[in-house]
Design an enzyme around this catalytic site. Structure first.
Site, PDB file in Angstrom:
ATOM      1  N   LYS A  10     -75.025  45.182  24.625  1.00 30.22           N
ATOM      2  CA  LYS A  10     -76.021  44.386  23.896  1.00 30.22           C
ATOM      3  C   LYS A  10     -77.012  45.283  23.145  1.00 30.22           C
ATOM      4  O   LYS A  10     -77.102  46.487  23.414  1.00 30.22           O
ATOM      5  CB  LYS A  10     -76.753  43.470  24.892  1.00 30.22           C
ATOM      6  CG  LYS A  10     -75.847  42.386  25.509  1.00 30.22           C
ATOM      7  CD  LYS A  10     -76.655  41.426  26.380  1.00 30.22           C
ATOM      8  CE  LYS A  10     -75.782  40.309  26.937  1.00 30.22           C
ATOM      9  NZ  LYS A  10     -76.581  39.335  27.750  1.00 30.22           N
ATOM     10  N   TYR A  50     -72.934  31.957  21.452  1.00 34.38           N
ATOM     11  CA  TYR A  50     -73.568  31.402  22.659  1.00 34.38           C
ATOM     12  C   TYR A  50     -73.712  29.877  22.592  1.00 34.38           C
ATOM     13  O   TYR A  50     -74.611  29.330  23.224  1.00 34.38           O
ATOM     14  CB  TYR A  50     -74.928  32.061  22.884  1.00 34.38           C
ATOM     15  CG  TYR A  50     -74.873  33.411  23.583  1.00 34.38           C
ATOM     16  CD1 TYR A  50     -74.356  33.534  24.877  1.00 34.38           C
ATOM     17  CD2 TYR A  50     -75.358  34.562  22.980  1.00 34.38           C
ATOM     18  CE1 TYR A  50     -74.317  34.757  25.540  1.00 34.38           C
ATOM     19  CE2 TYR A  50     -75.325  35.793  23.633  1.00 34.38           C
ATOM     20  CZ  TYR A  50     -74.796  35.877  24.921  1.00 34.38           C
ATOM     21  OH  TYR A  50     -74.771  37.085  25.576  1.00 34.38           O
ATOM     22  N   ARG A  86     -67.335  41.589  35.574  1.00 33.57           N
ATOM     23  CA  ARG A  86     -68.574  40.929  36.015  1.00 33.57           C
ATOM     24  C   ARG A  86     -69.153  41.612  37.253  1.00 33.57           C
ATOM     25  O   ARG A  86     -70.372  41.711  37.397  1.00 33.57           O
ATOM     26  CB  ARG A  86     -68.352  39.434  36.219  1.00 33.57           C
ATOM     27  CG  ARG A  86     -68.159  38.723  34.869  1.00 33.57           C
ATOM     28  CD  ARG A  86     -68.015  37.228  34.995  1.00 33.57           C
ATOM     29  NE  ARG A  86     -69.240  36.556  35.384  1.00 33.57           N
ATOM     30  CZ  ARG A  86     -70.194  36.190  34.516  1.00 33.57           C
ATOM     31  NH1 ARG A  86     -70.089  36.449  33.223  1.00 33.57           N
ATOM     32  NH2 ARG A  86     -71.260  35.561  34.967  1.00 33.57           N
ATOM     33  N   ASN A 113     -80.333  42.406  29.291  1.00 37.23           N
ATOM     34  CA  ASN A 113     -79.610  42.872  30.481  1.00 37.23           C
ATOM     35  C   ASN A 113     -78.381  43.736  30.141  1.00 37.23           C
ATOM     36  O   ASN A 113     -77.433  43.815  30.921  1.00 37.23           O
ATOM     37  CB  ASN A 113     -79.258  41.687  31.386  1.00 37.23           C
ATOM     38  CG  ASN A 113     -78.425  40.632  30.683  1.00 37.23           C
ATOM     39  OD1 ASN A 113     -78.024  40.811  29.537  1.00 37.23           O
ATOM     40  ND2 ASN A 113     -78.147  39.544  31.372  1.00 37.23           N
ATOM     41  N   HIS A 116     -72.630  42.117  28.346  1.00 38.91           N
ATOM     42  CA  HIS A 116     -72.079  40.762  28.474  1.00 38.91           C
ATOM     43  C   HIS A 116     -70.641  40.858  28.963  1.00 38.91           C
ATOM     44  O   HIS A 116     -69.940  41.815  28.644  1.00 38.91           O
ATOM     45  CB  HIS A 116     -72.074  40.047  27.111  1.00 38.91           C
ATOM     46  CG  HIS A 116     -71.180  38.843  27.083  1.00 38.91           C
ATOM     47  ND1 HIS A 116     -71.583  37.627  27.565  1.00 38.91           N
ATOM     48  CD2 HIS A 116     -69.889  38.697  26.697  1.00 38.91           C
ATOM     49  CE1 HIS A 116     -70.558  36.769  27.453  1.00 38.91           C
ATOM     50  NE2 HIS A 116     -69.526  37.397  26.923  1.00 38.91           N
ATOM     51  N   GLU A 127     -64.037  33.998  23.189  1.00 39.51           N
ATOM     52  CA  GLU A 127     -64.911  35.128  22.824  1.00 39.51           C
ATOM     53  C   GLU A 127     -64.119  36.268  22.167  1.00 39.51           C
ATOM     54  O   GLU A 127     -64.600  36.904  21.227  1.00 39.51           O
ATOM     55  CB  GLU A 127     -65.645  35.621  24.066  1.00 39.51           C
ATOM     56  CG  GLU A 127     -66.642  34.582  24.581  1.00 39.51           C
ATOM     57  CD  GLU A 127     -67.365  35.007  25.852  1.00 39.51           C
ATOM     58  OE1 GLU A 127     -67.066  36.100  26.382  1.00 39.51           O
ATOM     59  OE2 GLU A 127     -68.237  34.244  26.301  1.00 39.51           O
TER      60      GLU A 127
HETATM   61  P1  ATP Z   1     -73.381  37.001  29.886  1.00 37.55           P
HETATM   62  O1  ATP Z   1     -72.878  35.642  29.477  1.00 37.55           O
HETATM   63  O2  ATP Z   1     -74.267  37.658  28.818  1.00 37.55           O
HETATM   64  O3  ATP Z   1     -72.311  37.903  30.387  1.00 37.55           O
HETATM   65  P2  ATP Z   1     -74.194  35.854  32.370  1.00 37.55           P
HETATM   66  O4  ATP Z   1     -72.891  35.142  32.356  1.00 37.55           O
HETATM   67  O5  ATP Z   1     -74.542  36.681  33.571  1.00 37.55           O
HETATM   68  O6  ATP Z   1     -74.357  36.810  31.112  1.00 37.55           O
HETATM   69  P3  ATP Z   1     -75.380  33.429  31.353  1.00 37.55           P
HETATM   70  O7  ATP Z   1     -75.913  32.429  32.284  1.00 37.55           O
HETATM   71  O8  ATP Z   1     -74.055  33.189  30.679  1.00 37.55           O
HETATM   72  O9  ATP Z   1     -75.368  34.851  32.108  1.00 37.55           O
HETATM   73  O10 ATP Z   1     -76.476  33.691  30.245  1.00 37.55           O
HETATM   74  C1  ATP Z   1     -76.132  34.339  29.042  1.00 37.55           C
HETATM   75  C2  ATP Z   1     -77.224  35.309  28.687  1.00 37.55           C
HETATM   76  O11 ATP Z   1     -78.422  34.588  28.435  1.00 37.55           O
HETATM   77  C3  ATP Z   1     -77.603  36.295  29.810  1.00 37.55           C
HETATM   78  O12 ATP Z   1     -76.793  37.420  29.879  1.00 37.55           O
HETATM   79  C4  ATP Z   1     -79.009  36.654  29.416  1.00 37.55           C
HETATM   80  O13 ATP Z   1     -79.022  37.636  28.357  1.00 37.55           O
HETATM   81  C5  ATP Z   1     -79.541  35.336  28.885  1.00 37.55           C
HETATM   82  N1  ATP Z   1     -80.198  34.554  29.930  1.00 37.55           N
HETATM   83  C6  ATP Z   1     -79.622  33.918  30.983  1.00 37.55           C
HETATM   84  N2  ATP Z   1     -80.522  33.294  31.751  1.00 37.55           N
HETATM   85  C7  ATP Z   1     -81.725  33.523  31.153  1.00 37.55           C
HETATM   86  C8  ATP Z   1     -83.069  33.151  31.441  1.00 37.55           C
HETATM   87  N3  ATP Z   1     -83.355  32.383  32.509  1.00 37.55           N
HETATM   88  N4  ATP Z   1     -84.037  33.593  30.610  1.00 37.55           N
HETATM   89  C9  ATP Z   1     -83.756  34.351  29.528  1.00 37.55           C
HETATM   90  N5  ATP Z   1     -82.511  34.731  29.186  1.00 37.55           N
HETATM   91  C10 ATP Z   1     -81.514  34.340  29.987  1.00 37.55           C
HETATM   92 MG    MG Z   2     -72.223  34.062  30.633  1.00 40.58          MG
END
Ligand code: ATP
Ligand code: MG
Length: 139
Positions: A10, A50, A86, A113, A116, A127
């Site tokens: 990211k 997204y 993951r 974070n 992804h 994706e």
């Molecule tokens: P990713 O999809 O990026 O691999 P993930 O599956 O762990 O991460 P998701 O729940 O799919 O998490 O959320 C997608 C992305 O949205 C997260 O990686 C993070 O960057 C952001 N995100 C998720 N939860 C929050 C939150 N509560 N506040 C702010 N940003 C968030």
């Molecule tokens: Mg996700």
């Protein structure tokens, strides 16, 4: 089963100079990198990627962040690639992520974070197709 997943380094991790560290970890985990490129998403391209999160309160902020600078997108292949990537990434919130994970080491907030990873075979297919055309996937 050998499968594919979509990984993204990211904008926060790219800006902080962690592309090399993360790719070294990907190779150490014995993923084959099938395709890779740097992309600077527009806001609407980040929204398309997204779209499953479009109703979430963090959608606006997330898509602004994801379009704030270049990302590196990777087509990763390995036995159980989706779940293994993951595990290597760690929990969404770096503060909750286990020791030894990328997000624990390099993430700075639940939004910023570092990486992804796709969460299921159907999302991986969407994706991967979002970023790589058939010619690129054949590499
Ligand atoms: P990713 O999809 O990026 O691999 P993930 O599956 O762990 O991460 P998701 O729940 O799919 O998490 O959320 C997608 C992305 O949205 C997260 O990686 C993070 O960057 C952001 N995100 C998720 N939860 C929050 C939150 N509560 N506040 C702010 N940003 C968030
Ligand atoms: Mg996700």
């Amino acid at each position: 089963m050998v499968e594919q997943t979509l990984g993204i380094i990211k904008p926060d991790a790219v800006a902080a100079g962690h592309i090399g560290d993360i790719i070294a970890r990907i190779e150490a985990e014995r993923f084959t990198i099938r395709a890779m490129k740097m992309v600077h998403l527009t806001k609407s391209q980040a929204e398309g990627f997204y779209h499953v999160h479009r109703e979430k309160p963090f959608f606006e902020s997330l898509t602004t962040f994801m379009s704030s600078g270049p990302c590196v997108v990777l087509l990763l292949e390995r036995e159980s690639a989706i779940s293994h990537w993951r595990e290597v990434m760690g929990a969404t919130d770096p503060a909750q992520a286990a020791e030894g994970t990328i997000r624990r080491a390099l993430g700075s907030s639940i939004e910023r974070n570092a990486v992804h990873g796709s969460d299921a075979p159907e999302t991986a297919a969407f994706e991967i197709g979002y970023f790589f055309n058939a010619l690129e996937r054949a590499g």
